[in-house]
Design a protein around this motif. Structure first.
Motif, PDB file in Angstrom:
ATOM      1  N   PHE A 180      81.285 -15.745 -76.283  1.00 31.96           N
ATOM      2  CA  PHE A 180      80.979 -17.081 -76.263  1.00 31.96           C
ATOM      3  C   PHE A 180      80.054 -17.547 -77.096  1.00 31.96           C
ATOM      4  O   PHE A 180      79.063 -17.066 -77.624  1.00 31.96           O
ATOM      5  CB  PHE A 180      80.744 -17.570 -75.066  1.00 31.96           C
ATOM      6  CG  PHE A 180      81.924 -17.330 -73.792  1.00 31.96           C
ATOM      7  CD1 PHE A 180      82.803 -17.993 -73.668  1.00 31.96           C
ATOM      8  CD2 PHE A 180      81.622 -16.179 -73.085  1.00 31.96           C
ATOM      9  CE1 PHE A 180      83.776 -17.570 -72.649  1.00 31.96           C
ATOM     10  CE2 PHE A 180      82.469 -15.872 -72.125  1.00 31.96           C
ATOM     11  CZ  PHE A 180      83.504 -16.465 -71.977  1.00 31.96           C
ATOM     12  N   GLU A 208      78.816 -27.698 -75.503  1.00 35.27           N
ATOM     13  CA  GLU A 208      80.270 -27.383 -76.086  1.00 35.27           C
ATOM     14  C   GLU A 208      79.926 -25.809 -75.732  1.00 35.27           C
ATOM     15  O   GLU A 208      79.325 -25.152 -76.125  1.00 35.27           O
ATOM     16  CB  GLU A 208      80.282 -27.607 -77.453  1.00 35.27           C
ATOM     17  CG  GLU A 208      81.682 -26.933 -77.986  1.00 35.27           C
ATOM     18  CD  GLU A 208      81.593 -27.621 -79.555  1.00 35.27           C
ATOM     19  OE1 GLU A 208      83.000 -27.670 -80.016  1.00 35.27           O
ATOM     20  OE2 GLU A 208      80.631 -27.314 -80.335  1.00 35.27           O
ATOM     21  N   ILE A 209      81.115 -25.268 -75.323  1.00 35.89           N
ATOM     22  CA  ILE A 209      81.519 -23.759 -75.006  1.00 35.89           C
ATOM     23  C   ILE A 209      82.597 -23.555 -75.690  1.00 35.89           C
ATOM     24  O   ILE A 209      83.708 -24.100 -75.594  1.00 35.89           O
ATOM     25  CB  ILE A 209      81.660 -23.500 -73.539  1.00 35.89           C
ATOM     26  CG1 ILE A 209      80.287 -24.299 -72.657  1.00 35.89           C
ATOM     27  CG2 ILE A 209      81.718 -22.265 -73.167  1.00 35.89           C
ATOM     28  CD1 ILE A 209      80.368 -24.161 -71.084  1.00 35.89           C
ATOM     29  N   VAL A 210      82.444 -22.670 -76.601  1.00 38.07           N
ATOM     30  CA  VAL A 210      83.429 -22.093 -77.427  1.00 38.07           C
ATOM     31  C   VAL A 210      83.780 -20.446 -76.787  1.00 38.07           C
ATOM     32  O   VAL A 210      83.130 -19.909 -76.722  1.00 38.07           O
ATOM     33  CB  VAL A 210      83.166 -21.832 -78.749  1.00 38.07           C
ATOM     34  CG1 VAL A 210      84.228 -21.255 -79.509  1.00 38.07           C
ATOM     35  CG2 VAL A 210      83.049 -23.370 -79.524  1.00 38.07           C
ATOM     36  N   ASP A 211      85.076 -20.424 -76.442  1.00 39.28           N
ATOM     37  CA  ASP A 211      85.699 -19.105 -76.157  1.00 39.28           C
ATOM     38  C   ASP A 211      86.132 -18.503 -77.331  1.00 39.28           C
ATOM     39  O   ASP A 211      87.397 -19.016 -77.815  1.00 39.28           O
ATOM     40  CB  ASP A 211      86.598 -19.153 -75.068  1.00 39.28           C
ATOM     41  CG  ASP A 211      87.198 -17.761 -74.506  1.00 39.28           C
ATOM     42  OD1 ASP A 211      87.020 -16.839 -75.217  1.00 39.28           O
ATOM     43  OD2 ASP A 211      87.633 -17.797 -73.173  1.00 39.28           O
ATOM     44  N   LYS A 212      85.552 -17.463 -77.947  1.00 41.66           N
ATOM     45  CA  LYS A 212      85.943 -17.017 -79.138  1.00 41.66           C
ATOM     46  C   LYS A 212      87.267 -16.114 -78.817  1.00 41.66           C
ATOM     47  O   LYS A 212      87.937 -16.091 -79.854  1.00 41.66           O
ATOM     48  CB  LYS A 212      84.777 -15.640 -79.599  1.00 41.66           C
ATOM     49  CG  LYS A 212      83.267 -16.387 -80.177  1.00 41.66           C
ATOM     50  CD  LYS A 212      82.391 -15.643 -80.619  1.00 41.66           C
ATOM     51  CE  LYS A 212      81.029 -16.104 -80.750  1.00 41.66           C
ATOM     52  NZ  LYS A 212      80.152 -15.278 -81.297  1.00 41.66           N
ATOM     53  N   ARG A 247      90.191 -18.714 -78.379  1.00 40.94           N
ATOM     54  CA  ARG A 247      90.051 -19.544 -79.356  1.00 40.94           C
ATOM     55  C   ARG A 247      90.031 -21.222 -78.776  1.00 40.94           C
ATOM     56  O   ARG A 247      91.053 -22.045 -79.644  1.00 40.94           O
ATOM     57  CB  ARG A 247      91.152 -19.318 -80.372  1.00 40.94           C
ATOM     58  CG  ARG A 247      90.903 -18.088 -80.899  1.00 40.94           C
ATOM     59  CD  ARG A 247      91.573 -17.658 -82.175  1.00 40.94           C
ATOM     60  NE  ARG A 247      91.013 -18.255 -83.266  1.00 40.94           N
ATOM     61  CZ  ARG A 247      91.383 -17.992 -84.646  1.00 40.94           C
ATOM     62  NH1 ARG A 247      92.409 -17.230 -84.862  1.00 40.94           N
ATOM     63  NH2 ARG A 247      90.864 -18.622 -85.394  1.00 40.94           N
ATOM     64  N   LYS A 248      89.477 -21.470 -77.758  1.00 43.82           N
ATOM     65  CA  LYS A 248      89.475 -22.580 -77.200  1.00 43.82           C
ATOM     66  C   LYS A 248      87.988 -23.112 -76.939  1.00 43.82           C
ATOM     67  O   LYS A 248      87.223 -22.348 -76.822  1.00 43.82           O
ATOM     68  CB  LYS A 248      90.303 -22.815 -75.879  1.00 43.82           C
ATOM     69  CG  LYS A 248      91.809 -22.461 -76.155  1.00 43.82           C
ATOM     70  CD  LYS A 248      92.560 -22.648 -75.220  1.00 43.82           C
ATOM     71  CE  LYS A 248      94.006 -22.388 -75.388  1.00 43.82           C
ATOM     72  NZ  LYS A 248      94.922 -23.223 -74.805  1.00 43.82           N
ATOM     73  N   GLU A 249      87.960 -24.579 -76.668  1.00 39.55           N
ATOM     74  CA  GLU A 249      86.712 -24.991 -76.547  1.00 39.55           C
ATOM     75  C   GLU A 249      86.797 -26.247 -75.711  1.00 39.55           C
ATOM     76  O   GLU A 249      87.767 -26.644 -75.303  1.00 39.55           O
ATOM     77  CB  GLU A 249      85.915 -25.587 -78.008  1.00 39.55           C
ATOM     78  CG  GLU A 249      86.624 -26.697 -78.345  1.00 39.55           C
ATOM     79  CD  GLU A 249      86.149 -27.378 -79.774  1.00 39.55           C
ATOM     80  OE1 GLU A 249      84.714 -27.344 -79.804  1.00 39.55           O
ATOM     81  OE2 GLU A 249      86.817 -27.666 -80.593  1.00 39.55           O
ATOM     82  N   ALA A 269      84.338 -22.031 -69.367  1.00 42.65           N
ATOM     83  CA  ALA A 269      85.191 -22.029 -70.519  1.00 42.65           C
ATOM     84  C   ALA A 269      86.570 -21.829 -70.343  1.00 42.65           C
ATOM     85  O   ALA A 269      87.485 -22.282 -70.990  1.00 42.65           O
ATOM     86  CB  ALA A 269      84.868 -20.669 -71.450  1.00 42.65           C
ATOM     87  N   GLY A 291      88.717 -25.099 -70.666  1.00 44.21           N
ATOM     88  CA  GLY A 291      88.883 -25.320 -72.174  1.00 44.21           C
ATOM     89  C   GLY A 291      90.485 -25.405 -72.730  1.00 44.21           C
ATOM     90  O   GLY A 291      91.103 -24.545 -72.427  1.00 44.21           O
ATOM     91  N   VAL A 293      90.348 -24.278 -81.135  1.00 47.62           N
ATOM     92  CA  VAL A 293      89.361 -24.222 -82.142  1.00 47.62           C
ATOM     93  C   VAL A 293      89.956 -24.159 -83.319  1.00 47.62           C
ATOM     94  O   VAL A 293      90.853 -23.499 -83.664  1.00 47.62           O
ATOM     95  CB  VAL A 293      88.522 -22.950 -81.977  1.00 47.62           C
ATOM     96  CG1 VAL A 293      87.405 -22.820 -83.150  1.00 47.62           C
ATOM     97  CG2 VAL A 293      87.665 -23.039 -80.685  1.00 47.62           C
TER      98      VAL A 293
END
Length: 93
Positions: A10, A37-41, A44-46, A83, A86, A90
């Protein structure tokens, strides 16, 4: 904009938007404009959270920190609860 957290799973970025007058909730904490803003790597969603949800997130992180030095796994487990909401993919430009 401040990057608060970056792990293999993240990224969490805080956005502060200055306001003329802070908003005061009658029975709750002071809410400011901005959020996280939280990005789940991996997914690939935020998600961008603001308002009461952002306050809840911030309080949860603070509780983890107040309880000692949380591990990356503990932080990732907590962040994952937010997350999963989301839906925004991304996109790299």
């Amino acid at each position: 904009m401040h990057m608060l957290y970056n792990s293999d799973s993240f990224i969490v970025v805080q956005f502060d938007v200055p306001t003329v007058e802070p908003q005061q909730v009658p029975t709750g904490p002071q809410l400011n404009r901005g959020g996280f803003e939280i990005v789940d790597k991996f997914a690939r969603k935020e998600i961008f959270i603001e308002g009461a949800l952002a306050e809840s997130f911030q309080q949860g992180v603070q509780a983890l920190i107040d309880g000692g030095e949380p591990s990356e796994d503990e932080l990732d487990t907590f962040i994952e609860r937010y997350a999963v909401m989301g839906q925004q993919p991304v996109v790299m430009h």
